[in-house]
Design an enzyme around this catalytic site. Structure first.
Site, PDB file in Angstrom:
ATOM      1  N   GLY B  84      40.739  19.934   4.355  1.00  0.00           N
ATOM      2  CA  GLY B  84      40.585  18.383   3.880  1.00  0.00           C
ATOM      3  C   GLY B  84      41.608  17.442   4.437  1.00  0.00           C
ATOM      4  O   GLY B  84      41.495  16.694   5.342  1.00  0.00           O
ATOM      5  N   ASP B 105      41.851  28.328  12.051  1.00  0.00           N
ATOM      6  CA  ASP B 105      40.693  28.647  11.307  1.00  0.00           C
ATOM      7  C   ASP B 105      40.051  30.238  10.684  1.00  0.00           C
ATOM      8  O   ASP B 105      39.345  30.456  11.686  1.00  0.00           O
ATOM      9  CB  ASP B 105      39.647  27.393   9.785  1.00  0.00           C
ATOM     10  CG  ASP B 105      40.061  27.240   8.553  1.00  0.00           C
ATOM     11  OD1 ASP B 105      40.540  26.287   8.482  1.00  0.00           O
ATOM     12  OD2 ASP B 105      39.767  27.964   8.713  1.00  0.00           O
ATOM     13  N   HIS B 115      33.114  17.221   0.310  1.00  0.00           N
ATOM     14  CA  HIS B 115      33.309  16.339  -0.165  1.00  0.00           C
ATOM     15  C   HIS B 115      35.045  15.969   0.100  1.00  0.00           C
ATOM     16  O   HIS B 115      34.859  14.426   0.534  1.00  0.00           O
ATOM     17  CB  HIS B 115      33.818  16.520  -1.707  1.00  0.00           C
ATOM     18  CG  HIS B 115      34.617  16.448  -2.568  1.00  0.00           C
ATOM     19  ND1 HIS B 115      34.734  18.166  -2.303  1.00  0.00           N
ATOM     20  CD2 HIS B 115      36.478  16.431  -2.679  1.00  0.00           C
ATOM     21  CE1 HIS B 115      36.551  18.909  -2.306  1.00  0.00           C
ATOM     22  NE2 HIS B 115      37.203  17.702  -2.759  1.00  0.00           N
ATOM     23  N   CYS B 214      64.411  21.970   8.580  1.00  0.00           N
ATOM     24  CA  CYS B 214      63.277  22.986   8.439  1.00  0.00           C
ATOM     25  C   CYS B 214      62.375  23.263   7.289  1.00  0.00           C
ATOM     26  O   CYS B 214      63.468  22.589   6.508  1.00  0.00           O
ATOM     27  CB  CYS B 214      63.374  24.049   9.090  1.00  0.00           C
ATOM     28  SG  CYS B 214      64.331  25.071   8.353  1.00  0.00           S
ATOM     29  N   CYS B 231      44.033  23.785  -4.238  1.00  0.00           N
ATOM     30  CA  CYS B 231      42.645  22.878  -4.014  1.00  0.00           C
ATOM     31  C   CYS B 231      41.672  23.401  -5.416  1.00  0.00           C
ATOM     32  O   CYS B 231      41.080  22.764  -6.169  1.00  0.00           O
ATOM     33  CB  CYS B 231      41.772  22.383  -2.929  1.00  0.00           C
ATOM     34  SG  CYS B 231      43.505  21.395  -2.385  1.00  0.00           S
ATOM     35  N   CYS B 289      71.158  27.153   7.012  1.00  0.00           N
ATOM     36  CA  CYS B 289      69.987  27.667   6.912  1.00  0.00           C
ATOM     37  C   CYS B 289      69.253  29.156   7.055  1.00  0.00           C
ATOM     38  O   CYS B 289      70.056  29.324   8.466  1.00  0.00           O
ATOM     39  CB  CYS B 289      68.712  26.582   7.476  1.00  0.00           C
ATOM     40  SG  CYS B 289      67.275  27.138   6.986  1.00  0.00           S
ATOM     41  N   CYS B 292      67.389  28.449  10.555  1.00  0.00           N
ATOM     42  CA  CYS B 292      67.268  27.270  12.057  1.00  0.00           C
ATOM     43  C   CYS B 292      69.188  26.918  11.704  1.00  0.00           C
ATOM     44  O   CYS B 292      69.209  26.367  12.759  1.00  0.00           O
ATOM     45  CB  CYS B 292      66.913  25.907  11.738  1.00  0.00           C
ATOM     46  SG  CYS B 292      67.274  25.175  10.459  1.00  0.00           S
ATOM     47  N   CYS B 397      35.929  32.240 -19.382  1.00  0.00           N
ATOM     48  CA  CYS B 397      36.392  31.548 -18.544  1.00  0.00           C
ATOM     49  C   CYS B 397      36.562  31.543 -17.080  1.00  0.00           C
ATOM     50  O   CYS B 397      35.088  31.664 -17.210  1.00  0.00           O
ATOM     51  CB  CYS B 397      38.686  31.989 -18.103  1.00  0.00           C
ATOM     52  SG  CYS B 397      38.534  32.816 -17.314  1.00  0.00           S
TER      53      CYS B 397
END
Lengths: 106, 440
Positions: B84, B105, B115, B214, B231, B289, B292, B397
């Site tokens: 997306g 990917d 969509h 970071c 999502c 950190c 970093c 469910c």
């Protein structure tokens, strides 16, 4: 000139986003009036107050110890709370406090 | 024709199509490679007259100019996740003439992606997202070099992939990959344009650039896994991804052009409900950190799934919370419903999912509301007890996870012992019992 506060209440805007609003009655903006007290209101005290008075879901989804759980950012007047003292920040009347849950989707 | 021979024919055709698609893809890649070599000799770092015409509307901009266009042409951007966010981001970076785009990917295109993942179309379903996207992008701008990384980003491959690019776009869908990508960018010193979107909201910032923090400066500890939504379970509106993905492309272009006012050190919050943008000021890089800071504790990439306690994708997993004897299959449920055996079927999904699709004669109580509604359920059990000694309470469910939670929660609190759930949930019902029930 020092400001004299005559009212006995402490108004504040508390906002939630990124899904954190689901823990607070699914409401993104709350106009909150904190009880006036002698010691200053800090973010530490506010988090405890929210947990007792405004939270509608399980506490562990919002708090961890006296702070917020990992993954929630706290902003005061659009500034990262890390810049202003985190839990020890002393709230001013009408401050805008925003709790944002981090999003990971895409 | 019998059903079996039709199925055989379908399978055979699918295999043939897959084989031919692969061949077609190989031929296309070969042709592209030959053309590319041919062009490369003619090309140089300068902008040709054809390119000036093509990009003139942006070259005219004072903040871009001919030098800016050269910068774009000589830059490379890696887009991690072609979903997306990655799709709209890629569209604008390729259109703008960024010289080299890497796509990474591991996933294939599914119908429920379309969509929001606007580079993929109906006839791409089942194809690798990298192949589907790069085919579209090449049609859009053949001058851009495209590299497909058809794999999941892991601790083993991320340094070698990320270090090939100037700017990295985080367009992923899970916490573990976000930490992995952050740590990699810190190690190889690359700015990370990080976008995310869920439901009606989006967030955007640039990590690890100049004095900006970071990801770990901001989030030293991963969120508890039960607080993370994705999502697939919470939903997301396409244009919300589009807004954030397009802005990721904008920030990447500004980084390439070396413009000063980027989102470095600030985070943009977009709320699609009331269409508001809010920009917040972030902390600086934290001296303490873990990665970093001045004395970093983390010196190598780690096992990020273990660190986050969640998997490096947004796919749903199946959990096992209760004993097998407390579960029935969808076939059992089918029989129970057919023979009208006394039971109450309680669907514990959210109200919006229930309204989207549900089994007839089922009751909707969200898993989080069950304990509040115990009295209501017990009343229904008492009603049923007039016809049956031991009526069944059946929880269902989407996939059979929350329904187990429901059994666990209410096991000792209802006026019947007969409390069970449906293994595989409505997902299994759709596959095994009723193909017309929506699979989502």
């Amino acid at each position: 000139m020092s400001k004299i506060c005559l009212s006995n209440s402490f108004p504040l805007t508390v906002q939630f986003g990124g899904g954190a609003e689901l823990l607070f009655n699914n409401t993104k903006k709350h106009d909150v009036i904190l009880p006036q007290k002698e010691n200053p209101w800090t973010l530490r005290l506010l988090i405890a107050w929210l947990k007792e008075n405004l939270l509608t879901e399980k506490p562990e989804l919002f708090v961890q110890g006296e702070s917020v759980r990992p993954g929630i950012l706290v902003l005061v007047n659009d500034q990262d709370w890390e810049l202003i003292g985190e839990l020890d920040y002393e709230l001013k009347e009408n401050d805008n406090v925003l709790f944002i849950s981090t999003l990971h989707g895409g | 024709m019998t059903e079996i021979s039709v199925n055989d024919e379908i399978q055979q055709l699918e295999e043939e199509i897959e084989f031919l698609s692969k061949q077609l893809q190989e031929k296309k890649e070969l042709l592209e490679a030959i053309r590319h070599n041919q062009n490369e000799e003619k090309q140089n770092e300068d902008i040709s007259s054809a390119e000036i015409s093509r990009y003139s509307r942006q070259i005219i901009l004072p903040s871009l100019g001919l030098n800016g266009q050269k910068r774009l042409k000589n830059s490379s951007v890696l887009i991690v996740g072609i979903g997306g966010l990655g799709c709209p981001a890629a569209l604008y970076l390729v259109s703008a003439g960024v010289g080299h785009i890497g796509l990474i990917d591991y996933d294939k295109v599914e119908i429920n992606n379309l969509h929001r993942q606007v580079l993929h179309s109906e006839n791409d379903i089942g194809l690798l997202k990298t192949n589907s996207a790069s085919a579209k992008l090449k049609r859009l701008n053949k001058n851009v070099k495209m590299t497909n990384h058809k794999c999941q980003l892991t601790s083993d491959n991320s340094i070698s992939i990320v270090s090939q690019y100037d700017i990295i776009l985080d367009a992923t869908d899970n916490v573990a990959t976000r930490y992995l990508l952050n740590d990699t960018c810190v190690f190889v010193k690359k700015p990370l344009v990080s976008g995310s979107a869920l439901q009606m909201e989006g967030q955007l910032t640039i990590y690890n650039h100049l004095s900006s923090p970071c990801y770990r400066c901001l989030y030293p500890h991963p969120p508890p896994p039960n607080t993370v939504n994705n999502c697939s379970s919470s939903g997301v509106l396409g244009p919300v991804c589009g807004v954030i993905g397009v802005l990721q492309a904008l920030e990447a272009i500004k980084l390439i052009l070396n413009l000063e006012e980027t989102l470095s050190g600030r985070m943009l919050l977009f709320d699609g409900y009331d269409t508001t943008f809010r920009c917040i000021k972030l902390r600086k890089k934290k001296l303490d950190c873990d990665i970093c800071g001045i004395n970093p504790k983390i010196k190598h990439l780690m096992d990020y799934e273990q660190f986050c306690g969640s998997s490096a994708n947004d796919k749903n997993t199946y959990i096992s919370l209760i004993d097998k004897t407390e579960r029935i299959t969808v076939n059992d449920l089918y029989k129970i419903r057919l023979t009208l055996e006394p039971h109450i079927l309680i669907d514990v999904r959210s109200n919006s999912e229930y309204n989207m699709c549900h089994l007839p004669n089922s009751l909707n109580i969200h898993v989080n509301s069950l304990e509040k509604d115990i009295n209501c359920i017990n009343k229904k059990i008492e009603d049923l007890k007039q016809n049956s000694d031991d009526p069944k309470i059946i929880f269902i469910c989407r996939r059979g996870n929350d329904s187990q939670l429901a059994v666990k929660l209410l096991k000792t609190k209802l006026n019947t012992q007969n409390i069970i759930d449906v293994e595989g949930g409505l997902h299994a019902w759709s596959i095994k019992i009723d193909n017309n029930f929506p699979l989502y």
